[in-house]
Design an enzyme around this catalytic site. Structure first.
Site, PDB file in Angstrom:
ATOM      1  N   LYS A  18       3.375 -15.180   1.891  1.00  0.00           N
ATOM      2  CA  LYS A  18       3.558 -15.903   0.625  1.00  0.00           C
ATOM      3  C   LYS A  18       5.055 -16.155   0.478  1.00  0.00           C
ATOM      4  O   LYS A  18       5.700 -15.741  -0.502  1.00  0.00           O
ATOM      5  CB  LYS A  18       2.979 -15.067  -0.533  1.00  0.00           C
TER       6      LYS A  18
ATOM      7  N   ASP B 232      -2.765 -18.332   0.208  1.00  0.00           N
ATOM      8  CA  ASP B 232      -3.795 -19.063  -0.548  1.00  0.00           C
ATOM      9  C   ASP B 232      -4.406 -20.170   0.314  1.00  0.00           C
ATOM     10  O   ASP B 232      -5.626 -20.329   0.369  1.00  0.00           O
ATOM     11  CB  ASP B 232      -3.227 -19.605  -1.881  1.00  0.00           C
TER      12      ASP B 232
ATOM     13  N   TYR C 165       0.825  -1.208   0.000  1.00  0.00           N
ATOM     14  CA  TYR C 165       0.000   0.000   0.000  1.00  0.00           C
ATOM     15  C   TYR C 165       0.864   1.266   0.000  1.00  0.00           C
ATOM     16  O   TYR C 165       0.421   2.315  -0.442  1.00  0.00           O
ATOM     17  CB  TYR C 165      -0.892   0.046   1.246  1.00  0.00           C
TER      18      TYR C 165
ATOM     19  N   ASP D  90      -6.148  -7.155   4.218  1.00  0.00           N
ATOM     20  CA  ASP D  90      -7.318  -6.522   3.595  1.00  0.00           C
ATOM     21  C   ASP D  90      -8.220  -7.594   2.997  1.00  0.00           C
ATOM     22  O   ASP D  90      -9.430  -7.616   3.227  1.00  0.00           O
ATOM     23  CB  ASP D  90      -6.843  -5.545   2.513  1.00  0.00           C
TER      24      ASP D  90
ATOM     25  N   ASP E 114     -11.977  -9.314   4.639  1.00  0.00           N
ATOM     26  CA  ASP E 114     -13.263  -9.277   3.933  1.00  0.00           C
ATOM     27  C   ASP E 114     -13.792 -10.692   3.723  1.00  0.00           C
ATOM     28  O   ASP E 114     -14.987 -10.943   3.832  1.00  0.00           O
ATOM     29  CB  ASP E 114     -13.139  -8.597   2.562  1.00  0.00           C
TER      30      ASP E 114
HETATM   31  C1  IPM Z   1     -10.276  -1.448   4.358  1.00  0.00           C
HETATM   32  C2  IPM Z   1     -10.585  -0.839   3.035  1.00  0.00           C
HETATM   33  C3  IPM Z   1      -9.451   0.113   2.663  1.00  0.00           C
HETATM   34  C4  IPM Z   1      -8.185  -0.680   2.587  1.00  0.00           C
HETATM   35  C5  IPM Z   1      -9.683   0.925   1.367  1.00  0.00           C
HETATM   36  C6  IPM Z   1     -10.975   1.698   1.422  1.00  0.00           C
HETATM   37  C7  IPM Z   1      -8.539   1.825   1.068  1.00  0.00           C
HETATM   38  O1  IPM Z   1     -10.775  -1.815   2.061  1.00  0.00           O
HETATM   39  O2  IPM Z   1     -10.204  -0.706   5.358  1.00  0.00           O
HETATM   40  O3  IPM Z   1     -10.116  -2.664   4.413  1.00  0.00           O
HETATM   41  O4  IPM Z   1      -7.898  -1.327   1.576  1.00  0.00           O
HETATM   42  O5  IPM Z   1      -7.441  -0.678   3.562  1.00  0.00           O
HETATM   43 MG    MG Z   2     -10.778  -3.777   2.852  1.00  0.00          MG
END
Ligand code: IPM
Ligand code: MG
Length: 366
Positions: free
Chosen positions: A191, A223, A145, A247, A251
């Site tokens: 990884k 993975d 990032y 990240d 999710d």
């Molecule tokens: C998160 C979000 C952010 C990230 C985005 C909005 C930049 O997806 O907080 O997980 O990737 O960190």
């Molecule tokens: Mg995110």
């Protein structure tokens, strides 16, 4: 109460459903504050697309200054289709990255719990996910990032993944220390079969583990970890990983309880903590008063923990659980004709959180 602790919260509602869900968090904080002997102010500041529209930048200087001077930052969400054409520094999301960097909050904590009562809302088999309880510890201010060089080249583009030993070390300590307070097990995800940066990650994490003989450590490739999180989430306690993998994995794991709306996060380790739900701005339902505020309410609980108000934090968590158990569900968890609004849910939590406080107070007086 004499000399209550007084906290200044920088309130960044942001975009989409951000204003609706953070408003409920402030309502609930208000409901528990005086009984727990603290007071707070919540000053509103522009962030993300809202800031871009108003000031031309997604993270204005006065928002930065206000956050840095506050005791904690409560953020809703940033971004939306309205700003899809923005690029680089103009993107609402880049404002969020700049905020994280400005506060130095390198440790992103994302707890994911699947209460048995909600296991049937999961897209996965309830017997597999019920009771799952994972803390993701995601490195937040390094990795791909923020790596340089980056940007467009003549014939392509590049993003660089960089981690220094010091960056890996400090996040590893966070994971091991959290594990000591939980089930004593860390899974580090990388990884290392492909990336040099992951080889280093693995080495450093293993070295740090020497200082925590009471914590078990295993390493998984990203993975495989992704598969294991879906296949058998109950095997995880603390998951330690870098910015990008964290990240994605967080999710993925958010699908376990069946709604992204349930999940809180705390970003700590810097000067001031940043607390925000894991979900995004959900532009499709913005302004409808239907969003699930639980992710933000539980973020407010983490904020209280971090400010040293654990009893108030527990009262907030109790309020959320009690409102759910009483059958109050927003539309992500219930059919539309049975669902309650964002603000109704917030009020139900607030009154239960306040009652819990009073019950506990009278118990300790008697
Ligand atoms: C998160 C979000 C952010 C990230 C985005 C909005 C930049 O997806 O907080 O997980 O990737 O960190
Ligand atoms: Mg995110």
């Amino acid at each position: 109460m004499e000399n209550p602790n007084r906290y200044e919260i920088a309130w960044l509602p942001g975009d989409g459903i951000g204003p609706e869900v953070t408003r409920e968090a402030l309502r609930v904080l208000d409901a528990v504050a005086s009984a727990h002997g603290f007071a707070f102010t919540a000053e509103e500041h522009l962030m993300g697309g809202a800031a871009l529209d108003e000031t031309g930048v997604p993270f204005p200087d006065d928002t930065r200054a206000a956050c840095q001077e506050s005791d904690a930052v409560l953020l809703g969400a940033v971004g939306g289709p309205k700003w899809d054409d923005t690029t680089g520094d103009q993107r609402p999301e880049s404002g969020l990255l700049a905020l994280r960097k400005a506060l130095g909050v390198y440790a992103n904590l994302r707890p994911i719990r699947v209460p048995e009562a909600l296991a049937s809302a999961s897209p996965l088999r309830p017997d597999r996910v019920g009771g799952a309880d994972i803390l993701f510890v995601r490195e937040l201010t390094g990795g791909i990032y923020f790596g340089t060089p980056e940007g467009r080249t003549d014939d392509g583009a590049r993003s660089t993944m960089v981690y220094t030993e010091a960056e890996i070390e400090r996040i590893a300590h966070v994971a091991f220390q959290r594990a000591q307070r939980r089930d004593g097990h860390v899974t580090s995800v990388d990884k290392a079969n492909v990336l040099e940066v992951s080889e280093l990650w693995r080495e450093v994490v293993s070295e740090v583990q020497d200082e925590y003989p009471d914590v078990m450590l295993r390493h998984l490739y990203i993975d495989n970890a992704a598969m294991q999180v879906v296949r058998d989430p109950q095997q995880f306690d603390v998951v330690l990983t870098g910015n990008l993998f964290g990240d994605i994995l967080s999710d993925l794991a958010a699908a376990l309880p069946g709604s992204l709306g349930l999940l809180p996060s705390a970003s700590v380790g810097g000067t001031v903590g940043l607390f925000e739900p894991v979900h995004g701005s959900a532009p499709d339902i913005a302004g409808e008063n239907t969003a699930n505020p639980i992710g933000t309410l539980l973020s407010a609980a983490l904020l209280l923990d971090e400010l040293g108000e654990p009893d108030a934090a527990d009262a907030v968590r109790y309020g959320v659980d009690a409102a759910l158990e009483a059958g109050f569900h927003t539309s992500d968890l219930a059919p539309n004709d049975e669902a309650v609004s964002t603000s109704t849910f917030g009020r139900e939590v607030a009154s239960r959180a306040a009652d819990h406080t009073h019950q506990n107070a009278s118990a300790s007086l008697s």
